[in-house]
Design an enzyme around this catalytic site. Structure first.
Site, short mmCIF file in Angstrom:
data_model
loop_
_atom_site.label_atom_id
_atom_site.label_comp_id
_atom_site.label_asym_id
_atom_site.label_seq_id
_atom_site.Cartn_x
_atom_site.Cartn_y
_atom_site.Cartn_z
N ARG A 149 0.85 -1.18 0.00
CA ARG A 149 0.00 0.00 0.00
C ARG A 149 0.89 1.24 0.00
O ARG A 149 2.01 1.21 0.55
CB ARG A 149 -0.91 0.01 1.23
CG ARG A 149 -1.85 -1.19 1.31
CD ARG A 149 -2.69 -1.14 2.58
NE ARG A 149 -3.62 -2.26 2.67
CZ ARG A 149 -3.34 -3.41 3.29
NH1 ARG A 149 -2.16 -3.56 3.86
NH2 ARG A 149 -4.22 -4.39 3.33
N LYS A 174 -2.31 -1.61 7.42
CA LYS A 174 -3.69 -1.14 7.52
C LYS A 174 -4.41 -1.78 8.69
O LYS A 174 -5.18 -1.13 9.39
CB LYS A 174 -4.41 -1.44 6.21
CG LYS A 174 -5.84 -0.94 6.16
CD LYS A 174 -6.45 -1.19 4.80
CE LYS A 174 -7.89 -0.68 4.73
NZ LYS A 174 -8.50 -0.92 3.40
N HIS A 248 -3.16 3.42 -6.62
CA HIS A 248 -3.45 2.18 -5.90
C HIS A 248 -3.56 1.00 -6.85
O HIS A 248 -3.46 -0.16 -6.42
CB HIS A 248 -4.73 2.33 -5.09
CG HIS A 248 -4.96 1.23 -4.10
ND1 HIS A 248 -4.18 1.06 -2.97
CD2 HIS A 248 -5.87 0.21 -4.08
CE1 HIS A 248 -4.59 0.00 -2.30
NE2 HIS A 248 -5.62 -0.53 -2.95
N ARG A 251 -0.95 -1.79 -6.86
CA ARG A 251 -1.13 -2.94 -5.95
C ARG A 251 -1.99 -4.01 -6.62
O ARG A 251 -1.67 -5.20 -6.57
CB ARG A 251 -1.78 -2.44 -4.66
CG ARG A 251 -2.12 -3.50 -3.63
CD ARG A 251 -2.55 -2.80 -2.34
NE ARG A 251 -3.18 -3.68 -1.39
CZ ARG A 251 -2.53 -4.45 -0.51
NH1 ARG A 251 -1.21 -4.45 -0.51
NH2 ARG A 251 -3.18 -5.19 0.36
N HIS A 282 -3.74 -8.69 3.50
CA HIS A 282 -5.20 -8.69 3.63
C HIS A 282 -5.60 -9.23 4.99
O HIS A 282 -4.90 -10.06 5.58
CB HIS A 282 -5.83 -9.54 2.53
CG HIS A 282 -5.79 -8.88 1.19
ND1 HIS A 282 -5.95 -9.58 0.01
CD2 HIS A 282 -5.63 -7.57 0.83
CE1 HIS A 282 -5.88 -8.73 -1.01
NE2 HIS A 282 -5.68 -7.53 -0.54
N TYR A 291 -9.93 -11.32 -6.54
CA TYR A 291 -9.23 -11.18 -7.81
C TYR A 291 -9.66 -12.22 -8.85
O TYR A 291 -10.07 -11.86 -9.95
CB TYR A 291 -7.72 -11.22 -7.60
CG TYR A 291 -7.21 -9.98 -6.93
CD1 TYR A 291 -7.13 -8.78 -7.61
CD2 TYR A 291 -6.81 -10.00 -5.59
CE1 TYR A 291 -6.68 -7.62 -6.99
CE2 TYR A 291 -6.35 -8.85 -4.97
CZ TYR A 291 -6.29 -7.67 -5.67
OH TYR A 291 -5.84 -6.53 -5.05
#
Length: 314
Positions: A149, A174, A248, A251, A282, A291
């Site tokens: 990130r 995060k 972003h 990523r 994640h 994805y």
């Protein structure tokens, strides 16, 4: 205390005064539900105002009854979510928090290697200050090579890089989950070249962050983001794409290209997805399953583009 006049402990509110403040919130309105929840966090848990303002939805662990608080000096604490505070937060989320104004989901732009090389080269060509050019050039390369990130890369400290083992430790993530990212030899060499340039240009910076500005301070997201958009516009990257390239999306591109490489190598992608989930940081593998399952057309498009590039080079 030397040099301090009339030093004394700050005054505090009594329990009755805190209760009166809470009672003064009109919880029949959205603003009242919000104010009541914030005052509960301040008065019942003793959070700082900045900690309350920085609170995220993912910081609330309803199942465990805990609250993740990000404090000063990158410190993270888990506090018990007492009933009164939990009920106040739940009431605000149910009836007071505005509906998200985020636009409908759109597929990300998938950068190809040529796109990344063009952006990095243009950064060196057009950014006049050598240190700023080197910082942005290396940042783009690091984001593309690791899928980090943007905030994680900007908060990276010098001590977070293990030069011997070729590993980056991401601490300020995060969801507060530290993770280790093994890097390729070429990525480590690029970081080493930047570190040498940085130390020559700013031998005594005022920040421990790996990437520094021309003033010796940490590189700020707004400045980097604005320059990245200018680079995209100037190079024409994604000019014919229906999806506008975003920073972003570097990523997303890393994740998609990783999956494509696994497919082409004949790996069991579903079995390997948890590895990608851990690498990307994640919270759970569900976010990573997005994805291949939520964007199959995107994977097919990216695979076709990659194949075309490979055929053109062969």
């Amino acid at each position: 205390m030397a040099g301090w006049k009339d030093a004394r402990l700050p005054e505090t509110l009594t329990s009755a005064q805190v209760a009166a403040l809470l009672a003064g919130c009109d919880r029949s309105t959205s603003a009242g539900l919000r104010d009541f929840a914030m005052l509960c966090l301040l008065g019942r848990l003793g959070l700082r105002s900045g900690e309350v303002a920085a609170l995220r939805l993912d910081d609330i662990d309803w199942r465990a009854g805990e609250l993740l608080v990000r404090g000063k000096a990158r410190r993270e604490d888990r506090l018990p979510l007492i009933v009164e505070v939990g009920e106040a937060l739940a009431a605000y989320l149910r009836g007071g928090r505005p509906v998200s104004f985020r636009k409908q989901w759109r597929p990300p732009f998938i950068y190809q290697r040529a796109d990344i090389e063009m952006l990095m080269a243009h950064a060196v060509q057009v950014i006049r200050d050598p240190l700023r050019a080197a910082s942005y050039h290396t940042l783009i390369g690091l984001l593309a090579a690791t899928g980090m990130r943007v905030g994680e890369a900007l908060r990276l400290h010098r001590s977070d890089i293990d030069w011997d083992d070729g590993v980056i430790t991401v601490l300020a993530s995060k969801f507060g989950k530290p993770r280790e990212l093994p890097l390729t030899a070429s990525t480590m060499q690029a970081l080493a070249r930047y570190a040498e340039h940085r130390d020559h240009a700013q031998p005594r910076p005022s920040t421990p962050t790996f990437f520094v500005s021309t003033a010796g301070t940490a590189v700020r997201y707004p400045h980097f983001g604005a320059q990245f958009r200018r680079l995209v516009n100037a190079t024409g990257v994604g000019a014919t794409s229906p999806t506008r390239p975003r920073i972003h999306d570097l990523r997303h591109s890393f994740a998609v290209h990783t999956l494509i490489a696994w497919y082409q190598a004949g790996h069991d992608v579903n079995a390997m997805l948890p590895r990608l989930s851990i690498y990307l940081g994640h919270r759970d593998p569900v976010s990573t399953y997005w994805y291949p399952s939520a964007a199959p057309d995107l994977l097919a498009l990216a695979a076709a583009r990659l194949q075309a590039v490979q055929e053109a080079r062969s």
